[in-house]
Design a protein around this motif. Sequence first.
Motif, PDB file in Angstrom:
ATOM      1  N   ILE A  17       0.648  -1.366  -0.185  1.00 19.07           N
ATOM      2  CA  ILE A  17       0.131   0.048   0.089  1.00 19.07           C
ATOM      3  C   ILE A  17       0.735   1.082  -0.269  1.00 19.07           C
ATOM      4  N   ARG A  18       2.215   1.134   0.190  1.00 13.55           N
ATOM      5  CA  ARG A  18       3.072   2.298   0.102  1.00 13.55           C
ATOM      6  C   ARG A  18       3.958   2.240  -0.873  1.00 13.55           C
ATOM      7  N   ASP A  19       4.701   3.167  -1.452  1.00 11.44           N
ATOM      8  CA  ASP A  19       5.664   3.312  -2.560  1.00 11.44           C
ATOM      9  C   ASP A  19       7.171   2.591  -1.898  1.00 11.44           C
ATOM     10  N   ILE A  20       7.678   1.667  -2.973  1.00 12.64           N
ATOM     11  CA  ILE A  20       9.051   1.077  -2.621  1.00 12.64           C
ATOM     12  C   ILE A  20      10.159   1.651  -3.639  1.00 12.64           C
ATOM     13  N   SER A  21      11.120   1.590  -2.891  1.00 17.45           N
ATOM     14  CA  SER A  21      12.376   1.865  -3.805  1.00 17.45           C
ATOM     15  C   SER A  21      13.212   0.689  -4.201  1.00 17.45           C
ATOM     16  N   ILE A  22      13.850   0.853  -5.312  1.00 15.82           N
ATOM     17  CA  ILE A  22      14.647  -0.704  -5.782  1.00 15.82           C
ATOM     18  C   ILE A  22      15.415  -0.311  -6.625  1.00 15.82           C
ATOM     19  N   ASP A  23      16.835  -0.834  -6.304  1.00 16.12           N
ATOM     20  CA  ASP A  23      18.140  -0.527  -6.734  1.00 16.12           C
ATOM     21  C   ASP A  23      18.844  -1.885  -7.117  1.00 16.12           C
ATOM     22  N   CYS A  24      19.326  -2.000  -8.481  1.00 11.12           N
ATOM     23  CA  CYS A  24      20.049  -3.115  -8.795  1.00 11.12           C
ATOM     24  C   CYS A  24      21.242  -2.986  -8.540  1.00 11.12           C
ATOM     25  N   LEU A  25      21.805  -3.897  -7.699  1.00 14.01           N
ATOM     26  CA  LEU A  25      23.324  -4.085  -7.206  1.00 14.01           C
ATOM     27  C   LEU A  25      24.395  -4.644  -8.194  1.00 14.01           C
ATOM     28  N   TYR A  26      23.815  -5.355  -9.216  1.00 13.20           N
ATOM     29  CA  TYR A  26      24.632  -6.116 -10.297  1.00 13.20           C
ATOM     30  C   TYR A  26      25.379  -5.354 -11.037  1.00 13.20           C
ATOM     31  N   GLN A  27      26.719  -5.416 -11.287  1.00 12.26           N
ATOM     32  CA  GLN A  27      27.417  -5.008 -12.194  1.00 12.26           C
ATOM     33  C   GLN A  27      27.386  -5.681 -13.642  1.00 12.26           C
ATOM     34  N   SER A  28      26.907  -5.165 -14.793  1.00 13.44           N
ATOM     35  CA  SER A  28      27.016  -5.953 -16.002  1.00 13.44           C
ATOM     36  C   SER A  28      28.181  -6.338 -16.225  1.00 13.44           C
ATOM     37  N   ASN A  29      28.594  -7.281 -17.098  1.00 13.97           N
ATOM     38  CA  ASN A  29      30.037  -7.843 -17.414  1.00 13.97           C
ATOM     39  C   ASN A  29      29.873  -8.259 -19.021  1.00 13.97           C
TER      40      ASN A  29
END
Length: 104
Positions: A17-29
Amino acid sequence: AVVSTQSGHYGRGNQDIRDISIDCLYQSNAFLEVTSKPCVIPAGKRTEVTFSFYPRHIMKYSETVTFLVNGLSTVDVVIAGQGTELKVDVVSPKKKKVPTATLR
């Protein structure tokens, strides 16, 4: 030669019911590129992440892509694929000579 690029999408929805933040921690290879920007997903909405697979060798690949949610918890997504031999067949045997410029 090894098979060319394959891409896929992963949808991440917010059923809270609330906003969420999301961040990808993966470094492309060299064989897996992840296209994802840190964002806030409003309640009831979703976002998509694009994965592009570039196999370099004939072998199985597996990577774990980690996402940080609300700066507190993590979600792991396992991406698996396999490089295979590239095979080009001629549709019309009468036209066996194909200019290499057409094979892109």
